[in-house]
Design a protein around this motif. Structure first.
Motif, PDB file in Angstrom:
ATOM      1  N   ALA A  58       0.838  -1.209   0.000  1.00 42.65           N
ATOM      2  CA  ALA A  58       0.000   0.000   0.000  1.00 42.65           C
ATOM      3  C   ALA A  58       0.869   1.254   0.000  1.00 42.65           C
ATOM      4  O   ALA A  58       2.056   1.225   0.313  1.00 42.65           O
ATOM      5  CB  ALA A  58      -0.907  -0.009   1.230  1.00 42.65           C
ATOM      6  N   GLU A  59       0.243   2.351  -0.388  1.00 39.79           N
ATOM      7  CA  GLU A  59       0.907   3.642  -0.267  1.00 39.79           C
ATOM      8  C   GLU A  59       1.065   3.988   1.214  1.00 39.79           C
ATOM      9  O   GLU A  59       0.317   3.491   2.066  1.00 39.79           O
ATOM     10  CB  GLU A  59       0.080   4.724  -0.961  1.00 39.79           C
ATOM     11  N   PRO A  60       2.051   4.830   1.565  1.00 35.61           N
ATOM     12  CA  PRO A  60       2.220   5.210   2.976  1.00 35.61           C
ATOM     13  C   PRO A  60       0.931   5.781   3.559  1.00 35.61           C
ATOM     14  O   PRO A  60       0.206   6.520   2.904  1.00 35.61           O
ATOM     15  CB  PRO A  60       3.333   6.276   2.909  1.00 35.61           C
ATOM     16  N   LEU A  61       0.668   5.403   4.816  1.00 39.85           N
ATOM     17  CA  LEU A  61      -0.568   5.786   5.482  1.00 39.85           C
ATOM     18  C   LEU A  61      -0.337   6.965   6.410  1.00 39.85           C
ATOM     19  O   LEU A  61       0.702   7.050   7.076  1.00 39.85           O
ATOM     20  CB  LEU A  61      -1.113   4.610   6.303  1.00 39.85           C
ATOM     21  N   GLU A  62      -1.317   7.864   6.461  1.00 42.21           N
ATOM     22  CA  GLU A  62      -1.306   8.920   7.474  1.00 42.21           C
ATOM     23  C   GLU A  62      -1.876   8.356   8.765  1.00 42.21           C
ATOM     24  O   GLU A  62      -2.958   7.775   8.764  1.00 42.21           O
ATOM     25  CB  GLU A  62      -2.146  10.119   7.018  1.00 42.21           C
ATOM     26  N   LEU A  63      -1.139   8.525   9.837  1.00 38.66           N
ATOM     27  CA  LEU A  63      -1.590   8.021  11.136  1.00 38.66           C
ATOM     28  C   LEU A  63      -2.427   9.100  11.806  1.00 38.66           C
ATOM     29  O   LEU A  63      -1.935   9.967  12.531  1.00 38.66           O
ATOM     30  CB  LEU A  63      -0.387   7.642  12.001  1.00 38.66           C
TER      31      LEU A  63
END
Length: 606
Positions: A58-63
């Motif tokens: 997946a693309e990097p996730l915003e936490l």
């Protein structure tokens, strides 16, 4: 007719709005390709469940979501794993700065220090991962399961102990457990934005690619905008009457600086030693520079009278904002920035109104200018709202500025092309008129020469006795008529020769010339000009002077002009012609005892 013009104007505006929406969508799509997170992972009660997410694919996730927040405490990271951590002072929604969060005793102040904590639940068998932090204006330390993995500056409980840097940081790691305790110690004593901004988690390769694309995009924008700015400043130096080049170039340079500062990794390379305070001041300083230069550019481009007072008001408001930025503490300058941002939005609306009015007035280039300004203004609105955490998007203004510069540079290029074409047409018309003038002069000269030939012929026949015996007085007058007519004929020949020289049509008939006889003939034509003057014409060319190769008509024309000029400026004395040989070249000189053409000079003039 007026109704048709209104319908045409409204149709143009409608097309502009549609085109603006498409451009903004293109900006969002293009910027999204630079590594923006596809999905935001939401924390609930300080826990983020990623057991069903494959971070490698997946693309990097915003936490995002709610994290535990401890005000004025630097909680030991090991305490969270041991279950000995105190109760949080608040649950803070990320991404959000703590000075915008209300606690038990009101809104937290921007100056202070705190601890953020969140638990990540990972799926088994995770590969190499990476955390990426951006838009952080405070000093911080990041701990994973109690181990320090990343520092940005130096966290301090007092301002003197703190050292902050505004640089995106990335840490790569391989999780050794399925539960990760994220602990952040953060301190802020300088910036108005206290806490953590965007926090991302992703696979190592994905995050690395996102960082590389981010740097490449920032570098592209910085270089393109800087080159355009320098180009327009060079145009202004070459054409100082066009001040719109100057203001557009200054706008580009201010934008290039802001692009470099907003592209944090690019700024880290360009300005490695800048502290957070200086960094923030420079970034905020570029805002009024951009606003003032853009306002001046539109003012000199469209020259709308009612806009001039608005321009001066913008300069005054920018000056007040700069005063608060430099001379007041961060909490006060933060309020000034919010007010100034509101003024910028109002000014942007005013610029749209100005463009619409220019379009209705039929001002050339107004449509293209509005098409370029609307996406820029839309991205500016987005960035102001995102900066104040009203919406959670990303900063778009560098791309909006790029489109604005691209369109405005295109407008200037079109104007340049039109002006060049107009100059070219005028040049062609002037060339045609010049040829017509030469043709008229040539025809007029031919027409005047015809009666002159008749006058000279009649006068010479009278002298030869065709009408009877000629007395001395009549002969003198006939000589004057003949000399004047020949002089006028020579002037006409000069005009014709000038035209032939201009178009390279003059041909020389070179043959041997006896220069002494040539001088005698010239004196014969010029002698009537000495009437009433005590002047002696003297030919000092020695007998036997070798013949010279040249065009006798042209040599006589030159010699005659020199002798006439010498007689004109000599009242008493003489005019002398001499000749000498130098190698294979023959030289002649004409000297007189007159004052010459410099006024009051005596002695021979050559």
């Amino acid at each position: 007719m007026i109704e048709v013009m209104r319908k045409t104007t409204y149709a143009r505006l409608f097309r502009i709005v549609i085109l603006t929406v498409l451009i903004i969508a293109l900006i969002a799509t293009t910027a999204g390709c630079g590594g923006q997170p596809a999905v935001a992972s939401v924390a609930r009660g300080g826990v983020i469940d990623l057991t069903g997410t494959s971070l490698d694919a997946a693309e990097p996730l915003e936490l995002t979501g709610t994290w535990e927040f401890y005000w004025q405490k630097l909680v030991d990271p090991a305490a969270f794993q041991a279950g000995a951590a105190p109760a949080p002072d608040a649950l803070i929604r990320m991404p959000r700065y703590w000075n915008e969060v209300r606690g038990k005793e009101g809104v937290f102040p921007s100056s202070g220090y705190a601890t953020y904590h969140c638990v990540l639940q990972l799926r088994p068998g995770m590969g190499n991962l990476a955390f990426s932090l951006a838009d952080v204006f405070s000093a911080y330390d990041l701990y994973l399961n109690g181990r320090l993995v990343l520092s940005n500056g130096r966290v301090g409980k007092e301002a003197a102990a703190e050292y902050a840097r505004i640089i995106p940081r990335t840490v790569y790691f391989r999780p050794d457990t399925e539960t990760l305790h994220l602990t952040l110690h953060v301190s802020n004593h300088l910036s108005r934005d206290a806490g953590i901004g965007v926090f991302r988690l992703g696979g190592e390769e994905r995050v690395r690619r996102m960082d590389e694309l981010s740097v490449a995009g920032d570098l592209f924008l910085f270089g393109a905008i800087l080159i355009v700015g320098l180009y327009h400043l060079l145009l202004f130096l070459l054409r100082r009457d066009n001040s719109n080049f100057l203001f557009f170039g200054l706008f580009c340079l201010a934008t290039a600086l802001r692009t470099a500062l907003m592209g944090r990794r690019l700024a880290q390379f360009l300005f490695p030693s800048l502290t957070a305070g200086i960094f923030s001041a420079l970034e905020y300083l570029t805002i009024p520079l951009m606003v003032i230069s853009l306002s001046a550019f539109f003012l000199v481009t469209f020259r709308i009278k009612w806009f001039r007072p608005a321009h001066y008001i913008v300069i005054g408001l920018s000056g007040v904002y700069l005063f608060f930025l430099v001379a007041t503490p961060p909490n006060v300058s933060a309020v000034a920035l919010s007010i100034y941002q509101t003024c910028i939005l109002a000014f942007g609306i005013l610029l749209v109104v100005m463009h619409v009015g220019a379009i209705r007035n039929g001002t050339r280039g107004a449509v293209g200018s509005l098409i370029s300004f609307l996406p820029f203004f839309a991205t500016a609105v987005n960035d102001i709202l995102h900066y104040n955490q009203v919406i959670n998007t990303f900063y778009m203004i560098p791309w909006g500025v790029f489109l604005l510069i691209l369109f405005q540079a295109g407008n200037l290029a079109v104007q340049f092309s039109r002006n060049y074409r107009a100059v070219q047409v005028l040049s062609e018309r002037l060339t045609a008129l010049d040829k017509l003038k030469d043709a008229v002069l040539a025809n007029t000269s031919h027409e005047i020469r015809t009666p002159l030939v008749g006058i000279i012929g009649i006068a010479e026949s009278v002298l030869e006795g065709a009408t009877g015996r000629v007395n001395e007085e009549l002969a003198r007058k006939m000589h004057i008529i003949i000399a004047g007519s020949r002089r006028l004929s020579n002037l006409l020949n000069d005009i014709l020769d000038f035209t032939r020289l201009k178009y390279k049509e003059l041909e020389l008939a070179r043959r041997p010339v006896d220069f002494k006889k040539l001088c005698d003939t010239a004196f014969l034509f010029s002698r009537p000009l000495t009437a009433g003057k005590d002047i002696v014409l003297e030919n000092r060319i020695p007998p036997g002077f070798p013949e010279v190769a040249g065009d006798p008509a042209r040599l006589q024309q030159i010699l005659h002009n020199l002798i006439d000029n010498a007689i004109k400026f000599t009242e008493q004395g003489g005019v002398t012609v001499t000749a000498y040989k130098m190698g294979s070249t023959g030289w002649f000189s004409v000297a007189d005892t007159g004052r010459g053409d410099s006024g009051g000079k005596t002695g021979p003039d050559i």
